[in-house]
Design an enzyme around this catalytic site. Sequence first.
Site, PDB file in Angstrom:
ATOM      1  N   SER A 242       0.826  -1.216   0.000  1.00  0.00           N
ATOM      2  CA  SER A 242       0.000   0.000   0.000  1.00  0.00           C
ATOM      3  C   SER A 242       0.861   1.267   0.000  1.00  0.00           C
ATOM      4  O   SER A 242       0.532   2.248  -0.676  1.00  0.00           O
ATOM      5  CB  SER A 242      -0.973   0.008   1.185  1.00  0.00           C
ATOM      6  OG  SER A 242      -0.312  -0.248   2.395  1.00  0.00           O
ATOM      7  N   HIS A 272      -2.076  -8.908   1.880  1.00  0.00           N
ATOM      8  CA  HIS A 272      -1.752  -7.645   2.565  1.00  0.00           C
ATOM      9  C   HIS A 272      -2.911  -7.324   3.512  1.00  0.00           C
ATOM     10  O   HIS A 272      -3.239  -8.114   4.397  1.00  0.00           O
ATOM     11  CB  HIS A 272      -1.487  -6.573   1.500  1.00  0.00           C
ATOM     12  CG  HIS A 272      -0.915  -5.279   1.999  1.00  0.00           C
ATOM     13  ND1 HIS A 272      -0.287  -5.146   3.215  1.00  0.00           N
ATOM     14  CD2 HIS A 272      -0.875  -4.030   1.425  1.00  0.00           C
ATOM     15  CE1 HIS A 272       0.101  -3.887   3.374  1.00  0.00           C
ATOM     16  NE2 HIS A 272      -0.245  -3.188   2.306  1.00  0.00           N
ATOM     17  N   HIS A 319       5.637 -12.974   7.326  1.00  0.00           N
ATOM     18  CA  HIS A 319       5.864 -11.582   6.940  1.00  0.00           C
ATOM     19  C   HIS A 319       7.035 -11.504   5.975  1.00  0.00           C
ATOM     20  O   HIS A 319       7.969 -12.299   6.051  1.00  0.00           O
ATOM     21  CB  HIS A 319       6.146 -10.696   8.165  1.00  0.00           C
ATOM     22  CG  HIS A 319       5.877  -9.257   7.885  1.00  0.00           C
ATOM     23  ND1 HIS A 319       6.819  -8.429   7.336  1.00  0.00           N
ATOM     24  CD2 HIS A 319       4.751  -8.519   8.017  1.00  0.00           C
ATOM     25  CE1 HIS A 319       6.290  -7.231   7.169  1.00  0.00           C
ATOM     26  NE2 HIS A 319       5.033  -7.264   7.572  1.00  0.00           N
ATOM     27  N   ARG A 328       3.074  -5.326  16.670  1.00  0.00           N
ATOM     28  CA  ARG A 328       1.688  -4.845  16.558  1.00  0.00           C
ATOM     29  C   ARG A 328       0.712  -5.938  17.006  1.00  0.00           C
ATOM     30  O   ARG A 328      -0.366  -5.653  17.506  1.00  0.00           O
ATOM     31  CB  ARG A 328       1.385  -4.417  15.108  1.00  0.00           C
ATOM     32  CG  ARG A 328       2.291  -3.293  14.618  1.00  0.00           C
ATOM     33  CD  ARG A 328       2.100  -3.037  13.120  1.00  0.00           C
ATOM     34  NE  ARG A 328       2.380  -4.219  12.329  1.00  0.00           N
ATOM     35  CZ  ARG A 328       2.148  -4.329  11.024  1.00  0.00           C
ATOM     36  NH1 ARG A 328       1.639  -3.295  10.353  1.00  0.00           N
ATOM     37  NH2 ARG A 328       2.445  -5.439  10.369  1.00  0.00           N
ATOM     38  N   ASP A 374      -2.370  -8.914  11.613  1.00  0.00           N
ATOM     39  CA  ASP A 374      -3.725  -9.355  11.262  1.00  0.00           C
ATOM     40  C   ASP A 374      -4.183 -10.588  12.035  1.00  0.00           C
ATOM     41  O   ASP A 374      -5.361 -10.943  11.988  1.00  0.00           O
ATOM     42  CB  ASP A 374      -3.784  -9.642   9.752  1.00  0.00           C
ATOM     43  CG  ASP A 374      -3.419  -8.418   8.933  1.00  0.00           C
ATOM     44  OD1 ASP A 374      -4.007  -7.358   9.188  1.00  0.00           O
ATOM     45  OD2 ASP A 374      -2.542  -8.514   8.056  1.00  0.00           O
TER      46      ASP A 374
HETATM   47  N1  HAX Z   1       1.027 -19.974   5.505  1.00  0.00           N
HETATM   48  C1  HAX Z   1       1.453 -20.852   4.576  1.00  0.00           C
HETATM   49  N2  HAX Z   1       2.528 -20.676   3.803  1.00  0.00           N
HETATM   50  C2  HAX Z   1       3.233 -19.543   3.991  1.00  0.00           C
HETATM   51  C3  HAX Z   1       2.879 -18.596   4.960  1.00  0.00           C
HETATM   52  C4  HAX Z   1       1.709 -18.825   5.727  1.00  0.00           C
HETATM   53  N3  HAX Z   1       1.264 -17.954   6.624  1.00  0.00           N
HETATM   54  N4  HAX Z   1       3.780 -17.591   4.919  1.00  0.00           N
HETATM   55  C5  HAX Z   1       4.657 -17.899   3.954  1.00  0.00           C
HETATM   56  N5  HAX Z   1       4.330 -19.083   3.377  1.00  0.00           N
HETATM   57  C6  HAX Z   1       4.965 -19.738   2.241  1.00  0.00           C
HETATM   58  C7  HAX Z   1       4.888 -18.834   1.020  1.00  0.00           C
HETATM   59  O1  HAX Z   1       3.618 -18.931   0.399  1.00  0.00           O
HETATM   60  C8  HAX Z   1       6.041 -19.383   0.192  1.00  0.00           C
HETATM   61  O2  HAX Z   1       5.612 -20.588  -0.390  1.00  0.00           O
HETATM   62  P1  HAX Z   1       6.073 -21.011  -1.889  1.00  0.00           P
HETATM   63  O3  HAX Z   1       7.577 -21.024  -1.854  1.00  0.00           O
HETATM   64  O4  HAX Z   1       5.443 -22.339  -2.085  1.00  0.00           O
HETATM   65  O5  HAX Z   1       5.539 -19.947  -2.790  1.00  0.00           O
HETATM   66  C9  HAX Z   1       7.092 -19.734   1.254  1.00  0.00           C
HETATM   67  O6  HAX Z   1       6.355 -19.901   2.485  1.00  0.00           O
HETATM   68  C10 HAX Z   1       8.135 -18.655   1.456  1.00  0.00           C
HETATM   69  O7  HAX Z   1       7.480 -17.422   1.710  1.00  0.00           O
HETATM   70  P2  HAX Z   1       8.139 -16.292   2.635  1.00  0.00           P
HETATM   71  O8  HAX Z   1       9.402 -15.861   1.948  1.00  0.00           O
HETATM   72  O9  HAX Z   1       8.236 -16.791   4.019  1.00  0.00           O
HETATM   73  O10 HAX Z   1       7.028 -15.176   2.617  1.00  0.00           O
HETATM   74  P3  HAX Z   1       6.795 -14.008   1.547  1.00  0.00           P
HETATM   75  O11 HAX Z   1       7.733 -12.901   1.904  1.00  0.00           O
HETATM   76  O12 HAX Z   1       6.849 -14.520   0.163  1.00  0.00           O
HETATM   77  O13 HAX Z   1       5.306 -13.595   1.851  1.00  0.00           O
HETATM   78  C11 HAX Z   1       3.471 -13.122   3.256  1.00  0.00           C
HETATM   79  C12 HAX Z   1       4.961 -12.907   3.015  1.00  0.00           C
HETATM   80  C13 HAX Z   1       3.015 -12.206   4.362  1.00  0.00           C
HETATM   81  C14 HAX Z   1       2.716 -12.757   1.962  1.00  0.00           C
HETATM   82  C15 HAX Z   1       3.233 -14.599   3.633  1.00  0.00           C
HETATM   83  O14 HAX Z   1       3.868 -14.890   4.861  1.00  0.00           O
HETATM   84  C16 HAX Z   1       1.759 -14.965   3.727  1.00  0.00           C
HETATM   85  O15 HAX Z   1       1.161 -15.310   2.693  1.00  0.00           O
HETATM   86  N6  HAX Z   1       1.139 -14.889   4.938  1.00  0.00           N
HETATM   87  C17 HAX Z   1      -0.289 -15.111   5.093  1.00  0.00           C
HETATM   88  C18 HAX Z   1      -1.086 -13.893   4.651  1.00  0.00           C
HETATM   89  C19 HAX Z   1      -0.916 -12.736   5.635  1.00  0.00           C
HETATM   90  O16 HAX Z   1      -1.046 -12.902   6.851  1.00  0.00           O
HETATM   91  N7  HAX Z   1      -0.664 -11.547   5.096  1.00  0.00           N
HETATM   92  C20 HAX Z   1      -0.531 -10.318   5.937  1.00  0.00           C
HETATM   93  C21 HAX Z   1       0.924  -9.887   6.120  1.00  0.00           C
HETATM   94  C22 HAX Z   1       1.041  -8.631   6.959  1.00  0.00           C
HETATM   95  C23 HAX Z   1       0.488  -7.477   6.198  1.00  0.00           C
HETATM   96  O17 HAX Z   1       0.938  -7.012   5.172  1.00  0.00           O
HETATM   97  N8  HAX Z   1      -0.616  -6.965   6.658  1.00  0.00           N
HETATM   98  O18 HAX Z   1      -1.269  -6.032   5.965  1.00  0.00           O
END
Ligand code: HAX
Length: 437
Positions: A242, A272, A319, A328, A374
């Site tokens: 964002s 996000h 994250h 947070r 979240d």
């Molecule tokens: N559940 C399952 N798998 C997860 C995971 C979770 N909570 N978090 C990461 N992974 C997976 C990723 O999907 C990725 O898998 P692939 O290699 O198969 O694609 C692997 O672990 C490595 O990812 P990462 O490097 O640890 O995480 P990223 O930096 O790529 O992504 C995210 C960060 C926040 C998007 C990710 O942890 C996620 O999808 N979390 C769940 C959604 C979430 O809670 N989002 C909110 C984040 C905070 C925010 O921005 N709030 O607004």
Amino acid sequence: MDHIKQRLKEVAFPRAESLKKMVQEHGTKVIQEVTLEQVISGMKGIVALLTDTSKLDPAEGIRFRGYSIPELRSHLPKISKDGEPLPEGLFYLMLIGELPSQKDVDYISQDWARRAQNIPEHAFRVIDALPKSAHPMIQFNTAILAMSTQSHFRKAYMDGMDKKDYWDPMYEGVMDLISRLPVIAAYIYRRVFHDGKQIEMDPSLDWAGNMAHMMGFESEEVKRLMRLYMVLHADHEGGNVSAHTTHLVGTALSNPYYSFAAGMNGLAGPLHGMANQEVMSWLEHLIKEIGTDRPSKTQIRDYAEETLKQGRVIPGYGHAVLRKTDPRFSEQLDFANKYIPDAPLIELVRNIYEVVPEVLRATGKVKNPWPNVDAISGSLLSSYGIKEYPIYTVLFGVSRALGVLSSLVWDRIYGMPLERPTSHTLEWFQDKVGFKS
Ligand code: HAX
């Protein structure tokens, strides 16, 4: 010129001058090397942005202009001694870089209450034109764009404004926009979930307290929670979707409404800001499937493992930058433990926190198995009676405006040019690293 804008001007120009001089003297110095993996993994860790409002440390969490969240909770002005800091104060801190006085915060509260009176009527009419079933983020963003008819920046630009003055109408638009977001959010909430019975704003209330009031919550407890919520979600340095999107669109000299609406479209993604809604729907299914809102830890573990087996993410965990529990999350858990320790959803959140990090660690690929903001925000809102979770990302958006729009003013102060990185084809990358398929 009011005293807030005057102070901003005094602080801004020496910093802008210093940036210009640094680039003139050191512009060709190498500050970082970039790997192929970094580019392909979403540019993680690549230093590409100048953002003053806050800085995220992977181990420690967020600091706003150098202040941690516990420091903010103790140093920023509050309504009462045991209350939460007023978001107006955090906005001042992010914008000016100094802690505000009570007078500054009172001034901003009153200024925003005044500006919020002048929302163009068509912003409400475009919301009304959408079906009530349209997601609240669609309604929110549509109204933000509709309000851009009043953009000071666009008007001044069309009138041939000098580049060095860009920051001034940007500041005015930002103040207008922030002041109006709680009214729009509450309007959508009442329209969708309370038969359209609207509640007038009370100009004597603070910005967050007013939003609780307009949503229909009169208790001091909900207002206190809303102030905390608005402070915690306000900013997370410059690279999150964002913030980065608002900045990027702003570099085309798009007005603050266009820029912020673009950022909000990013916030609406499930990875996000929409994660707060995803968490609630994940919990709802968990409770339904297991048949109790007090499941055992073994039941939670099985449910979490099943989610992963289905190729889905566990929302609220992980994250892109943080490598520990999000402060947070911890601050909200402290708040819940203090005021509503026995709420079933809060107990569920605590139990999930004991189980899910281990489940995620066992995958061997998740870089951060800990909860983010979240994982608890929705359970907290719901425990206080704000149960309609499709509104949660809108509340996040109202808060996020404080940080990303302060940065947008600074982008114009710094004279940030059009952002335009370079892209290459797969073949270019293959040649570059000497890869033969
Ligand atoms: N559940 C399952 N798998 C997860 C995971 C979770 N909570 N978090 C990461 N992974 C997976 C990723 O999907 C990725 O898998 P692939 O290699 O198969 O694609 C692997 O672990 C490595 O990812 P990462 O490097 O640890 O995480 P990223 O930096 O790529 O992504 C995210 C960060 C926040 C998007 C990710 O942890 C996620 O999808 N979390 C769940 C959604 C979430 O809670 N989002 C909110 C984040 C905070 C925010 O921005 N709030 O607004």
